[in-house]
Design an enzyme around this catalytic site. Sequence first.
Site, PDB file in Angstrom:
ATOM      1  N   CYS A  57       0.852  -1.187   0.000  1.00 36.00           N
ATOM      2  CA  CYS A  57       0.000   0.000   0.000  1.00 36.00           C
ATOM      3  C   CYS A  57       0.890   1.241   0.000  1.00 36.00           C
ATOM      4  O   CYS A  57       1.845   1.316   0.777  1.00 36.00           O
ATOM      5  CB  CYS A  57      -0.904  -0.006   1.232  1.00 36.00           C
ATOM      6  SG  CYS A  57      -1.860   1.515   1.428  1.00 36.00           S
ATOM      7  N   ASP A  64      -0.467  -5.882   0.151  1.00 33.90           N
ATOM      8  CA  ASP A  64      -1.707  -6.207  -0.547  1.00 33.90           C
ATOM      9  C   ASP A  64      -1.442  -7.491  -1.317  1.00 33.90           C
ATOM     10  O   ASP A  64      -0.404  -7.624  -1.977  1.00 33.90           O
ATOM     11  CB  ASP A  64      -2.106  -5.087  -1.518  1.00 33.90           C
ATOM     12  CG  ASP A  64      -2.579  -3.836  -0.801  1.00 33.90           C
ATOM     13  OD1 ASP A  64      -3.293  -3.971   0.211  1.00 33.90           O
ATOM     14  OD2 ASP A  64      -2.240  -2.731  -1.253  1.00 33.90           O
ATOM     15  N   VAL A  79       3.504 -12.937 -24.802  1.00 30.61           N
ATOM     16  CA  VAL A  79       4.404 -12.695 -23.676  1.00 30.61           C
ATOM     17  C   VAL A  79       5.021 -14.022 -23.228  1.00 30.61           C
ATOM     18  O   VAL A  79       4.355 -15.057 -23.207  1.00 30.61           O
ATOM     19  CB  VAL A  79       3.690 -11.976 -22.506  1.00 30.61           C
ATOM     20  CG1 VAL A  79       2.685 -12.877 -21.793  1.00 30.61           C
ATOM     21  CG2 VAL A  79       4.700 -11.420 -21.515  1.00 30.61           C
ATOM     22  N   GLU A  80       6.298 -13.983 -22.919  1.00 30.20           N
ATOM     23  CA  GLU A  80       7.003 -15.173 -22.424  1.00 30.20           C
ATOM     24  C   GLU A  80       6.689 -15.295 -20.938  1.00 30.20           C
ATOM     25  O   GLU A  80       6.808 -14.331 -20.187  1.00 30.20           O
ATOM     26  CB  GLU A  80       8.508 -15.006 -22.686  1.00 30.20           C
ATOM     27  CG  GLU A  80       9.312 -16.266 -22.494  1.00 30.20           C
ATOM     28  CD  GLU A  80       9.599 -16.547 -21.048  1.00 30.20           C
ATOM     29  OE1 GLU A  80       9.372 -17.705 -20.643  1.00 30.20           O
ATOM     30  OE2 GLU A  80      10.016 -15.629 -20.318  1.00 30.20           O
ATOM     31  N   SER A  81       6.272 -16.480 -20.494  1.00 33.31           N
ATOM     32  CA  SER A  81       5.703 -16.637 -19.155  1.00 33.31           C
ATOM     33  C   SER A  81       6.700 -16.436 -18.016  1.00 33.31           C
ATOM     34  O   SER A  81       6.333 -15.910 -16.964  1.00 33.31           O
ATOM     35  CB  SER A  81       5.007 -17.992 -19.019  1.00 33.31           C
ATOM     36  OG  SER A  81       5.920 -19.039 -19.221  1.00 33.31           O
ATOM     37  N   MET A  98      -4.048  -0.534  -5.851  1.00 37.29           N
ATOM     38  CA  MET A  98      -4.459  -1.696  -6.643  1.00 37.29           C
ATOM     39  C   MET A  98      -4.977  -1.281  -8.020  1.00 37.29           C
ATOM     40  O   MET A  98      -4.715  -1.952  -9.016  1.00 37.29           O
ATOM     41  CB  MET A  98      -5.532  -2.479  -5.888  1.00 37.29           C
ATOM     42  CG  MET A  98      -5.085  -2.987  -4.538  1.00 37.29           C
ATOM     43  SD  MET A  98      -6.522  -3.538  -3.589  1.00 37.29           S
ATOM     44  CE  MET A  98      -5.828  -3.549  -1.945  1.00 37.29           C
ATOM     45  N   GLU A  99      -5.694  -0.180  -8.051  1.00 39.80           N
ATOM     46  CA  GLU A  99      -6.247   0.308  -9.318  1.00 39.80           C
ATOM     47  C   GLU A  99      -5.129   0.722 -10.275  1.00 39.80           C
ATOM     48  O   GLU A  99      -5.199   0.464 -11.487  1.00 39.80           O
ATOM     49  CB  GLU A  99      -7.175   1.504  -9.057  1.00 39.80           C
ATOM     50  CG  GLU A  99      -8.388   1.184  -8.202  1.00 39.80           C
ATOM     51  CD  GLU A  99      -8.137   1.196  -6.690  1.00 39.80           C
ATOM     52  OE1 GLU A  99      -9.125   1.052  -5.960  1.00 39.80           O
ATOM     53  OE2 GLU A  99      -6.976   1.349  -6.232  1.00 39.80           O
TER      54      GLU A  99
END
Length: 167
Positions: A57, A64, A79-81, A98-99
């Site tokens: 946070c 969080d 995307v490569e994992s 978070m947003e």
Amino acid sequence: MTTRSQDQTRDLKVLGTGRLTSPEGGPSVALLEAFPNCFPQRPYVISISFPEFTSLCPVTGQPDCGTITVEYIPDELCVESKSFKLYMFAFRNHQSFMETITNNVLEDLRALLNPCWCRVKGLFAPRGGTRIHVFAEAFKDGMPEEQSALVRETVRSWKSEPDPHRP
């Protein structure tokens, strides 16, 4: 005898290095790697879920936790994992709402991949009695009308699945 597909791997730097430590400097699109999509003519959904997401946070510094799920229809790149996992690790000591995190993940993936469609879901665990879920999505601008219609139909179908992330 081992056989090999047409997958292009020569430009990948992280996969196979054994590197598992959290990257220095926080989250950045530079941590992500991509490889060519062998089927750009076909709209199909790739879903990546990271159930052990953690960040801090920006006000209290408290952790969080949650699940970040990325769903996208690739165009020319995927995307490569492992690089995605290291990118997610970079948030562990990063302070952000978070947003903001959910929208930044979307923007970083759009910058890297330029996908036909991408949605990022941040499903955060309750803290202080409040559960926050953040959904951010975007379609690629400038797709030909026929391709756009096919992509939007694929997205509609994907979203109508009862639980597309359950194995």
